[in-house]
Design an enzyme around this catalytic site. Structure first.
Site, short mmCIF file in Angstrom:
data_model
loop_
_atom_site.label_atom_id
_atom_site.label_comp_id
_atom_site.label_asym_id
_atom_site.label_seq_id
_atom_site.Cartn_x
_atom_site.Cartn_y
_atom_site.Cartn_z
N ASP A 205 -8.59 -5.62 41.60
CA ASP A 205 -9.17 -6.09 40.44
C ASP A 205 -10.45 -5.36 39.95
O ASP A 205 -11.27 -5.11 40.75
CB ASP A 205 -9.23 -7.75 40.36
CG ASP A 205 -9.40 -8.10 39.04
OD1 ASP A 205 -8.64 -8.17 38.04
OD2 ASP A 205 -10.53 -8.78 38.61
N GLU A 258 -5.84 2.10 59.71
CA GLU A 258 -5.56 1.57 61.18
C GLU A 258 -4.25 0.85 61.48
O GLU A 258 -3.95 0.72 62.50
CB GLU A 258 -6.89 0.84 61.62
CG GLU A 258 -8.10 1.43 61.66
CD GLU A 258 -9.25 0.17 61.72
OE1 GLU A 258 -8.73 -0.89 62.02
OE2 GLU A 258 -10.38 0.56 61.59
C1 NOJ Z 1 -8.51 -7.80 35.26
C2 NOJ Z 1 -7.33 -8.84 35.40
O1 NOJ Z 1 -6.03 -8.28 35.35
C3 NOJ Z 1 -7.46 -9.92 34.18
O2 NOJ Z 1 -6.45 -10.74 34.26
C4 NOJ Z 1 -8.96 -10.64 34.67
O3 NOJ Z 1 -9.15 -11.14 33.54
C5 NOJ Z 1 -10.11 -9.57 34.85
N1 NOJ Z 1 -9.53 -8.29 35.86
C6 NOJ Z 1 -11.17 -10.23 35.51
O4 NOJ Z 1 -10.91 -10.53 37.07
#
Ligand code: NOJ
Length: 543
Positions: A205, A258
């Protein structure tokens, strides 16, 4: 030609499960891991290679689980670690790989580390794990800089002793300090925890956000990441795509390597242009990065051809496969986006009172767009429900909205709830078969019954059967692994050879001719009586 298990990720079709909304095992209106496990055979039947699950970790759910309070457990909403183990084992038994979501840019404000940081003094080791600063102005009453949160408002929040902490997203999502060795060590341990449980990879993310420019230089523009670019002429954003992020991913890659099998890292990085994004998928870093430039391209031949070429060239230059994606849990579903004449992304969401899409046009184009995407070389991502042709829920009453963007933007952005509504499985069952009761954490539109899986399975021409045929033929003809050669066509037509197939998408008004002897094996809509390809239709043909 590589087989489908050799470097499986280079051509895999990966299906995104949004756990809250896929299948509810216990009837509380919230999807869960047992619900997912029970429905995995559906994904085997559909013909995908892997699943990616959005977060299911303990969380106060201020950002639907992207606010993680404990990275080594499962939120009771979704089950427990035993349920995660069962889900992974069942997926593997069905020959499906499992990718989990990792959220390293920020934790939840309920994470033990953040609680400890609040309880500790300014300058303490506990505060060092996050980004705390003194404020500006005579009494420090002004935020340390003018950065804006992606969800609206200032990216800084003041705490009781007067310091401020950075949150690029919701106030409940404090950003971690990736300059701090303890943070790095913790995430290595978290990776190992899930690798040891057998997961096949991680979707990272906000992969472009971990490192901030050292001086936290001011930047006055709105914090758009989801499909937004900084305004023309703006300096590069000091919070995104800093060179230091790559060191983190090189370390992670070495750890994944790994492990037995090919475990992968996938970058969620809203970075442009394509050669900047390709830096995330250099041979010693991640395996894939989402191609958001493709997702946000308009439904128009020339821009589509350009983005296909430019992203394949940029990835090819570093030896990485290109990925393709049309929908996910952060954007308006493509069956709806494409139902506006301008195919604009409407990234602030759609609500009652907004212009509504042409549903028929949207679905027609979405089916054509999907067939085009699934023929391209590389790996493709599907978002749950798109195999049903599901549109965005565009008329959710505002009182049900849960996306923090709605509140933080002062009710100017509807946000992303419309693509997150629990999906329909059975037309006549409570909650359309989402769970055993009629509970659903977001209201399901009545029209869901028309899209339910049981209305489409074995129905010739249904969107579900179109996806299923496409995935079967993709595997049979080695699409995804074969190269692409463009053919000369009229301006509004895209056509290429890949493997032993011809793929043609007609985006223009006059119906497009097929070469003599072309034998159509799949079409997103019927051809004209004289065998030409109408507007907004894709065909795959043997030639
Ligand atoms: C991207 C994620 O896909 C989204 O849903 C989220 O709100 C933001 N990152 C923050 O984590």
């Amino acid at each position: 030609m590589p087989s489908r298990t050799d470097h499986w990720w280079r051509s895999a079709v990966i299906y995104q499960i949004y756990p809250r909304s896929f299948a509810d095992g216990n009837g509380d209106g919230m999807g869960d891991l047992p619900g997912i496990t029970a429905r995995l055979p559906h994904l085997r039947d559909l013909g995908v290679d892997a699943v990616w699950l959005s977060p299911f970790y303990p969380s106060p759910q201020h950002d639907a689980g992207y606010d993680v309070a404990d990275y080594r457990a499962v939120d009771p909403l979704f089950g427990d670690l035993g349920d995660a183990d069962k889900m992974i084992a069942e997926a593997h038994a069905l020959a499906l790989k499992v990718i989990v979501d990792l959220v390293p840019n920020h934790t939840s404000h309920e994470h033990a580390w953040f609680r400890a940081a609040l309880a500790a003094e300014p300058g303490s080791a506990e505060r060092e794990r996050y980004i705390f600063r003194d404020g500006r102005g005579p009494d420090g009453g002004e935020p340390p800089n003018g950065w804006q949160s992606v969800f609206g408002g200032s990216a800084w929040e003041r705490v009781a002793d007067g310091q401020w902490y950075l949150h690029l997203f919701d106030v409940s999502q404090p950003d971690l300090n990736w300059g701090c060795p303890a943070v790095r060590a913790e995430f290595v341990a978290i990776l190992r925890f899930w690798l040891d449980r057998g997961v096949d990879g991680f979707r990272i993310d906000v992969a472009h956000g971990l490192i901030k420019e050292e001086t936290l230089a001011d930047w006055e523009y709105a914090g758009e990441i989801l499909g937004g670019l900084p305004p023309e002429g703006a300096p590069p954003p000091p919070m995104w795509d800093q060179d230091g992020v790559h060191e983190v991913y090189q370390q992670w890659r070495a750890i994944l390597d790994e492990y037995e099998g090919e475990r992968i890292l996938v970058a969620e990085a809203w970075v442009q242009p394509a050669d900047r994004l390709a830096r995330y998928v250099r041979p010693d870093e991640m395996h894939q990065a989402f191609n958001f430039e493709y997702l946000t391209a308009p439904w128009s031949a020339d821009p589509l051809r350009k983005v296909i070429d430019s992203t394949m060239a940029a990835n090819g230059a570093v030896g990485a496969p290109t990925t393709w994606v049309l929908s996910n849990h952060d954007v308006v579903r493509h069956a709806t986006r494409l139902g506006y004449p301008d195919s604009e992304n409407r990234r602030h969401g759609i609500g009652i009172g907004d212009p509504q899409p042409d549903v028929g046009l949207g679905l027609r184009r979405a089916r054509a767009a999907t067939l085009l995407m699934l023929a391209l070389p590389g790996s493709a991502y599907l978002y749950q429900g798109e195999e049903l042709g599901l549109p965005e829920a565009t008329e959710i009453p505002d009182e049900y909205r849960q996306d923090p963007a709605w509140e933080r933007s002062g009710h100017t952005e509807r946000g992303r709830d419309g693509c997150r509504v629990p999906i329909p499985w059975e037309a006549d069952a409570p909650s359309y078969g989402f769970g055993p009761s009629d509970a659903s954490w977001l209201p399901q539109p009545a029209v869901w019954s028309e899209y339910a899986l049981d209305r489409q399975r074995d129905v010739a021409g249904s969107t579900y059967e179109l996806y299923r045929s496409a995935l079967r033929l993709r595997a049979r003809h080695g699409l995804g692994t074969a190269a692409l050669t463009w053919l000369d066509t009229p301006a509004d037509v895209l056509a290429f050879r890949t493997g032993d197939l011809l793929v043609l998408t007609n985006l223009g008004d006059p119906a497009a001719e097929l070469p003599l002897h072309a034998r159509v094996v799949l079409a997103s809509e019927p051809l004209t009586e004289d065998g030409r390809v109408p507007q907004d239709v894709t065909i795959w043909a043997r030639v």
